[in-house]
Design a protein around this motif. Structure first.
Motif, PDB file in Angstrom:
ATOM      1  N   LEU A   1       0.834  -1.210   0.000  1.00 39.13           N
ATOM      2  CA  LEU A   1       0.000   0.000   0.000  1.00 39.13           C
ATOM      3  C   LEU A   1       0.864   1.254   0.000  1.00 39.13           C
ATOM      4  N   VAL A   2       1.889   1.266   0.851  1.00 38.44           N
ATOM      5  CA  VAL A   2       2.781   2.425   0.904  1.00 38.44           C
ATOM      6  C   VAL A   2       3.360   2.709  -0.480  1.00 38.44           C
ATOM      7  N   CYS A   3       3.851   1.670  -1.154  1.00 41.19           N
ATOM      8  CA  CYS A   3       4.467   1.847  -2.471  1.00 41.19           C
ATOM      9  C   CYS A   3       3.460   2.375  -3.494  1.00 41.19           C
ATOM     10  N   ALA A   4       2.258   1.797  -3.500  1.00 36.92           N
ATOM     11  CA  ALA A   4       1.249   2.212  -4.471  1.00 36.92           C
ATOM     12  C   ALA A   4       0.809   3.648  -4.237  1.00 36.92           C
ATOM     13  N   LEU A   5       0.595   4.003  -2.984  1.00 30.93           N
ATOM     14  CA  LEU A   5       0.155   5.361  -2.667  1.00 30.93           C
ATOM     15  C   LEU A   5       1.271   6.367  -2.926  1.00 30.93           C
ATOM     16  N   LYS A   6       2.499   5.991  -2.602  1.00 31.15           N
ATOM     17  CA  LYS A   6       3.634   6.869  -2.878  1.00 31.15           C
ATOM     18  C   LYS A   6       3.795   7.096  -4.378  1.00 31.15           C
TER      19      LYS A   6
ATOM     20  N   THR B   1      -0.753   6.081  -7.485  1.00 29.83           N
ATOM     21  CA  THR B   1      -1.660   5.231  -8.255  1.00 29.83           C
ATOM     22  C   THR B   1      -2.920   4.937  -7.443  1.00 29.83           C
ATOM     23  N   PRO B   2      -4.119   5.101  -8.023  1.00 34.00           N
ATOM     24  CA  PRO B   2      -5.352   4.766  -7.301  1.00 34.00           C
ATOM     25  C   PRO B   2      -5.285   3.342  -6.759  1.00 34.00           C
ATOM     26  N   THR B   3      -5.588   3.198  -5.456  1.00 37.96           N
ATOM     27  CA  THR B   3      -5.336   1.933  -4.769  1.00 37.96           C
ATOM     28  C   THR B   3      -6.524   1.508  -3.921  1.00 37.96           C
ATOM     29  N   LEU B   4      -6.839   0.221  -4.000  1.00 38.54           N
ATOM     30  CA  LEU B   4      -7.858  -0.400  -3.160  1.00 38.54           C
ATOM     31  C   LEU B   4      -7.144  -1.305  -2.160  1.00 38.54           C
ATOM     32  N   SER B   5      -7.443  -1.128  -0.881  1.00 38.02           N
ATOM     33  CA  SER B   5      -6.764  -1.883   0.163  1.00 38.02           C
ATOM     34  C   SER B   5      -7.580  -3.100   0.573  1.00 38.02           C
ATOM     35  N   LEU B   6      -6.961  -4.294   0.479  1.00 36.13           N
ATOM     36  CA  LEU B   6      -7.508  -5.484   1.106  1.00 36.13           C
ATOM     37  C   LEU B   6      -6.952  -5.475   2.529  1.00 36.13           C
ATOM     38  N   SER B   7      -7.661  -4.824   3.420  1.00 31.60           N
ATOM     39  CA  SER B   7      -7.120  -4.448   4.723  1.00 31.60           C
ATOM     40  C   SER B   7      -7.198  -5.577   5.743  1.00 31.60           C
ATOM     41  N   TYR B   8      -6.059  -5.823   6.418  1.00 34.20           N
ATOM     42  CA  TYR B   8      -6.036  -6.864   7.445  1.00 34.20           C
ATOM     43  C   TYR B   8      -5.738  -6.313   8.831  1.00 34.20           C
ATOM     44  N   ALA B   9      -5.485  -5.001   8.950  1.00 32.55           N
ATOM     45  CA  ALA B   9      -5.139  -4.424  10.252  1.00 32.55           C
ATOM     46  C   ALA B   9      -5.431  -2.932  10.254  1.00 32.55           C
ATOM     47  N   ALA B  10      -5.492  -2.370  11.459  1.00 31.70           N
ATOM     48  CA  ALA B  10      -5.797  -0.949  11.605  1.00 31.70           C
ATOM     49  C   ALA B  10      -4.756  -0.072  10.927  1.00 31.70           C
ATOM     50  N   LYS B  11      -3.512  -0.561  10.814  1.00 25.29           N
ATOM     51  CA  LYS B  11      -2.470   0.257  10.193  1.00 25.29           C
ATOM     52  C   LYS B  11      -2.794   0.528   8.724  1.00 25.29           C
ATOM     53  N   SER B  12      -3.378  -0.449   8.039  1.00 27.90           N
ATOM     54  CA  SER B  12      -3.751  -0.241   6.640  1.00 27.90           C
ATOM     55  C   SER B  12      -4.870   0.788   6.534  1.00 27.90           C
ATOM     56  N   ASP B  13      -5.849   0.687   7.426  1.00 21.57           N
ATOM     57  CA  ASP B  13      -6.949   1.643   7.420  1.00 21.57           C
ATOM     58  C   ASP B  13      -6.446   3.058   7.696  1.00 21.57           C
ATOM     59  N   ALA B  14      -5.540   3.170   8.674  1.00 14.01           N
ATOM     60  CA  ALA B  14      -5.001   4.488   9.025  1.00 14.01           C
ATOM     61  C   ALA B  14      -4.228   5.097   7.861  1.00 14.01           C
ATOM     62  N   LEU B  15      -3.464   4.276   7.156  1.00 15.77           N
ATOM     63  CA  LEU B  15      -2.698   4.764   6.011  1.00 15.77           C
ATOM     64  C   LEU B  15      -3.622   5.242   4.899  1.00 15.77           C
ATOM     65  N   MET B  16      -4.655   4.478   4.614  1.00 17.25           N
ATOM     66  CA  MET B  16      -5.595   4.872   3.564  1.00 17.25           C
ATOM     67  C   MET B  16      -6.311   6.172   3.926  1.00 17.25           C
ATOM     68  N   GLU B  17      -6.658   6.346   5.184  1.00 18.11           N
ATOM     69  CA  GLU B  17      -7.285   7.594   5.627  1.00 18.11           C
ATOM     70  C   GLU B  17      -6.314   8.761   5.477  1.00 18.11           C
ATOM     71  N   ARG B  18      -5.062   8.559   5.892  1.00 21.29           N
ATOM     72  CA  ARG B  18      -4.059   9.621   5.798  1.00 21.29           C
ATOM     73  C   ARG B  18      -3.881  10.093   4.355  1.00 21.29           C
ATOM     74  N   MET B  19      -3.968   9.145   3.416  1.00 19.38           N
ATOM     75  CA  MET B  19      -3.721   9.470   2.017  1.00 19.38           C
ATOM     76  C   MET B  19      -4.989   9.817   1.243  1.00 19.38           C
ATOM     77  N   GLY B  20      -6.120   9.928   1.951  1.00 18.31           N
ATOM     78  CA  GLY B  20      -7.348  10.393   1.320  1.00 18.31           C
ATOM     79  C   GLY B  20      -8.139   9.337   0.574  1.00 18.31           C
TER      80      GLY B  20
END
Length: 403
Positions: A308-313, A316-335
């Protein structure tokens, strides 16, 4: 001033690209801010770290079978003796340094299966040795999460309390440590260290290629999901495979990304199940290469946090298959907080619906990511400057006795 002796610690060089990316980001900053620093590592894969980053490295565990299941009496005895030997080895290593840094990584969480006497115990030894020898241990940009297992929670909490410095890669991590009884009043929160790695070279916008990167993971749930790990894994692989098959049916090239050596089994399962020349596996061996793969794609669907970090950096538009709160937090931070799907309940139909929405909104999402990346870059630069001042104060310090 004498050159600072800096130790780096963690499961580095062991095949996890995210862990190694955090180390690479820290080394890049140190070489710019303190080029005189003498750096070495206590880590999982010392040979790989020395070859890749050019620093001396020592094996983290004395017993080479530390992460293999011990079923025979000799192996059990070896592991037990190893715990005692590692206490002495860790203290001796820590004592040789002016500061020890744990760069990034989810060292204060159990979002993936682990045993308390594995890495949590090793981290506790490190932080305890720091207190005993007077060497500050800094947990920099680490991840944390609530831990249900009592022994693991106790070791992680104690390690965090013994550390001389703590910062986190998101607010949820700091909140988790506060909930575990750690005083976080002076702990900083900042973007993940991997965002400090060089961005992909700017180039004119390429016409859409249709390529979709799908980042997969050998996912069996977290530490608290052991009873249904097999069910979770089957559902995840099935849902991801169905998504890939649906994309291929539309003529879309699909590039499978990984982030750890253990993910290869999932890649093989998808390749065999879909059986199409449109599906290929990436051989990316670093976060820089993963970022380049993501930058060349029209869209990304990813599970591993650093995918996710690489794709967002890459923007590139990214969909997260989220397994933990850290993924959710990152997606929120990046809009992109609206583009999340639970990895434990991977549903190909719903995934495809979300993917369609992601692509419809791609131009706006690319604009949002460009803005958020600029903000994250500035925030991380400011933090790293502050970190340098905290770890290497201008006033010369007395060199510790080495005798």
């Amino acid at each position: 001033m004498t050159p600072p002796r800096v130790g780096v610690f963690g499961l580095l060089g062991s095949g996890n690209l995210g862990n190694d990316g955090s180390l690479e980001a820290l080394l890049g900053h140190l070489r710019a801010a303190r080029p005189d620093a003498a750096v070495d590592a206590l880590c999982g894969g010392p040979e790989a770290v020395t070859e890749r980053y050019g620093i001396p490295a020592t094996r983290l565990h004395w017993y080479r079978g530390e992460y293999r299941t011990a079923s025979r009496a000799g192996a059990v005895a070896g592991k037990g003796l190893g715990k005692l030997v590692d206490a002495v080895r860790t203290a001796a290593w820590v004592r040789r340094h002016d500061v020890v840094v744990v760069p990034g990584m989810g060292v204060l969480e159990a979002t993936l299966p682990l045993r308390p006497w594995g890495f949590p115990y090793a981290l506790f030894l490190l932080c305890a040795a720091g207190r005993l020898t007077g060497t500050p241990v800094a947990l920099v940009g680490v991840g944390a999460a609530p831990i249900a297992d009592r022994a693991t929670r106790a070791l992680v909490r104690r390690a965090a309390r013994l550390a001389a410095y703590r910062s986190y890669r998101d607010e949820a991590s700091r909140d988790a440590m506060r909930a575990m009884g750690v005083d976080t009043a002076r702990d900083a929160v900042h973007p993940d260290l991997a965002f400090a790695l060089p961005a992909p070279a700017a180039s004119p916008p390429a016409p859409p290629s249709g390529t979709v990167c799908v980042g997969v993971m050998d996912f069996h749930g977290g530490n608290d999901d052991r009873a249904r790990a097999g069910e979770i894994h089957r559902r995840y692989v099935d849902g991801t495979t169905r998504l890939v098959r649906a994309l291929v049916a539309e003529g879309r090239p699909v590039r499978l990304l990984t982030g750890d050596a253990c993910d290869a089994a999932v890649v093989t399962a998808i390749l065999d199940a879909v059986d199409s020349p449109l599906v290929t596996a990436s051989g990316a061996a670093s976060l820089a290469e993963l970022t380049a793969e993501a930058a060349a794609a029209d869209a990304v669907v990813a599970t591993r946090y650093h995918n996710l970090v690489c794709a967002l950096k890459a923007g590139t538009p990214t969909l997260s298959l989220s397994y933990a709160a850290k993924s959710d937090a990152l997606m929120e931070r990046m809009g992109l907080g609206a583009y999340r799907h639970p990895a434990r309940e991977a549903d190909a139909g719903r995934l495809l619906e979300q993917f369609r929405e992601l692509e419809r909104n791609a131009p706006e999402l690319r604009r949002v990511l460009a803005e958020r990346n600029a903000t994250v870059s500035r925030q991380l630069h400011e933090f790293l400057t502050t970190l340098t001042d905290a770890l290497f104060p201008a006033k010369s310090r007395t060199v510790k006795e080495t005798a």
